[in-house]
Design an enzyme around this catalytic site. Structure first.
Site, mmCIF file in Angstrom:
data_model
loop_
_atom_site.group_PDB
_atom_site.id
_atom_site.type_symbol
_atom_site.label_atom_id
_atom_site.label_comp_id
_atom_site.label_asym_id
_atom_site.label_seq_id
_atom_site.Cartn_x
_atom_site.Cartn_y
_atom_site.Cartn_z
ATOM 1 N N CYS A 3 22.635 11.117 -3.455
ATOM 2 C CA CYS A 3 21.947 11.492 -2.221
ATOM 3 C C CYS A 3 22.983 11.813 -1.159
ATOM 4 C CB CYS A 3 21.038 10.356 -1.765
ATOM 5 S SG CYS A 3 20.279 10.633 -0.147
ATOM 6 N N CYS A 11 21.633 7.754 6.076
ATOM 7 C CA CYS A 11 20.512 6.879 5.704
ATOM 8 C C CYS A 11 20.979 5.970 4.576
ATOM 9 C CB CYS A 11 19.307 7.699 5.253
ATOM 10 S SG CYS A 11 17.921 6.685 4.649
ATOM 11 N N CYS A 87 14.736 14.362 1.558
ATOM 12 C CA CYS A 87 14.871 13.057 0.903
ATOM 13 C C CYS A 87 14.418 13.129 -0.558
ATOM 14 C CB CYS A 87 14.043 12.021 1.656
ATOM 15 S SG CYS A 87 13.973 10.402 0.857
ATOM 16 N N GLN A 211 -0.329 1.502 -3.613
ATOM 17 C CA GLN A 211 0.992 1.332 -4.214
ATOM 18 C C GLN A 211 1.832 2.592 -4.035
ATOM 19 O OE1 GLN A 211 2.195 -1.402 -5.254
ATOM 20 N NE2 GLN A 211 0.603 -2.707 -6.130
ATOM 21 N N GLU A 272 -10.527 -8.848 0.283
ATOM 22 C CA GLU A 272 -9.418 -8.207 0.997
ATOM 23 C C GLU A 272 -9.648 -8.345 2.502
ATOM 24 O OE1 GLU A 272 -6.424 -6.282 2.555
ATOM 25 O OE2 GLU A 272 -6.484 -6.670 0.388
ATOM 26 N N ASN A 319 -2.790 -10.392 -6.148
ATOM 27 C CA ASN A 319 -1.753 -9.391 -5.863
ATOM 28 C C ASN A 319 -1.386 -9.521 -4.382
ATOM 29 O OD1 ASN A 319 -0.026 -7.178 -6.050
ATOM 30 N ND2 ASN A 319 -1.670 -5.709 -5.655
ATOM 31 N N CYS A 347 5.243 -8.571 -5.748
ATOM 32 C CA CYS A 347 6.322 -7.687 -5.298
ATOM 33 C C CYS A 347 7.520 -8.502 -4.827
ATOM 34 C CB CYS A 347 5.830 -6.756 -4.187
ATOM 35 S SG CYS A 347 5.243 -7.613 -2.707
#
Length: 388
Positions: A3, A11, A87, A211, A272, A319, A347
């Site tokens: 990159c 970045c 990007c 996601q 949720e 989750n 995660c």
């Protein structure tokens, strides 16, 4: 993956940029196995690899520069815009849209917000691409003042960017480091973005979480459905259900139980906190005519603790956000003998390990790493827990 932005120091968000992808994936697998080693995982499946680039379906970009020369990317340490329109982890659809959106910013005279001076209107662009190549474009503004100009010039934007199916103005009047505000004005006739994963279509509303990596999300949901085939629960909860990815896949069953779609999965309840996410999930449920599936807005822990004993399901899917499920929900799962299995998608493997330590009666029989975030240290790990 290489990159130019990273190499030039413009970045550094992708901390693993430049490292061979095989090494990245092996390190994530090693880290997950190390954290979960005390719990004696019965079987580690091979990690699910992602494409190294082009994987992000959602680009959250800060708008800087000037109205005639806007930057779309991030801000540097001095608050100046750094343009990242090329990007490599953003999808090709994003990269094609950014120049069009930059021209639209100038056309509609959307003055970029100056953080230091606290002047200007346009703070962020949030662009989501569906698996079908359709876009949701959200302009995050300081006030409603520019909305009339966006409406006036919207036909020109849609003519140049015809795959932009949902366009909104999000209002964020406060001067604080958050991405979006509470108020959302939908400016197009279409209000949701269909996200078609496997045999399930989810309708994504503007403020609903989804996601980041579509291909890996598809693999994650398909694997979850596959893992419960041997369990065949009659009832399941999906706590922290978001827009319903796990719940919809479990409720349809995909033929796992041998019957038609609506009868082939368990009766599923999704819980949720986000009202927008629940509205998205309910639309998807209604569209698929899944009569054994329902969604409810509420706190996952409070819902579980308030449930009567005869309502406790055989399977609970969790989750949670990075902090994990926490001590109260972990204690409830530990003590709830009626819950024979827990499917935990995390995660953050560190908070997962903390939660597993609080649930010794639930043994991890299977685990798998899903590389949701290539070029970073983050990943998803899914674990199937079985009561001892």
């Amino acid at each position: 993956m290489d990159c130019g932005y990273f190499d030039a120091g413009r970045c550094t968000s992708c901390a693993l940029m430049g490292r061979p992808y095989e090494a990245q994936l092996a390190e994530k697998q090693r880290h997950a196995e190390e954290l979960l080693a005390p719990f004696g995982v019965g079987e580690w499946l091979a990690p699910v690899a992602s494409g190294e680039r082009d994987y992000r379906n959602k680009a959250k970009m800060v708008v800087g520069g000037t109205v005639d020369a806007p930057t779309i990317g991030i801000l540097d340490a001095d608050g100046h815009g750094v343009d990242l329109q090329a990007c490599g982890i953003c999808s090709p659809g994003h990269r094609a849209a950014f120049p069009v959106l930059a021209r639209f910013i100038s056309l509609a005279r959307l003055t970029p917000y100056d953080v230091g001076a606290r002047r200007g209107e346009l703070k962020h662009l949030i662009v989501t691409e569906s698996p079908d190549g359709e876009l949701m474009v959200r302009f995050v503004l300081r006030s409603t003042e520019p909305v009339a100009r966006i409406r006036k010039h919207l036909p020109a934007l849609l003519a140049e960017l015809p795959n932009a199916k949902v366009v909104t103005a999000n209002i964020l009047p406060e001067h604080k480091a958050v991405l979006e505000g509470a108020e959302e004005l939908v400016l197009t006739e279409q209000q949701t973005l269909p996200m078609r994963l496997n045999d399930v279509t989810m309708h994504l509303r503007p403020q609903s979480f989804f996601q980041t990596n579509t291909a890996i999300a598809s693999a994650l949901y398909a694997e979850a459905r596959d893992w419960i085939r041997g369990i065949a629960p009659d009832r399941a909860w999906d706590l922290y259900s978001g827009v319903g990815g796990f719940a919809l896949h479990l409720a349809t069953g995909g033929g796992a139980y041998g019957g038609p779609m609506d009868a082939s999965g368990p009766a599923v309840t999704g819980i949720e906190t986000s009202v927008e996410a629940v509205a998205s999930a309910e639309l998807s449920r209604s569209d698929a005519a899944l009569h054994r599936l329902r969604f409810e807005a509420g706190d996952a822990t409070e819902f579980a603790l308030a449930a009567p004993a005869d309502a406790v399901p055989e399977l609970v899917v969790v989750n949670p956000p990075r902090r994990g499920i926490g001590a109260r929900l972990a204690a409830w799962l530990e003590a709830s003998d009626g819950v024979s299995h827990v499917l935990y998608s995390s995660c953050n493997a560190a908070s997962l390990a903390k939660d597993l330590a609080a649930m010794p009666a639930l043994r991890p029989v299977r685990a798998r790493v899903f590389d949701m975030f290539p070029q970073t240290t983050h990943f998803e790990v899914m674990v199937l827990l079985e009561r001892r």
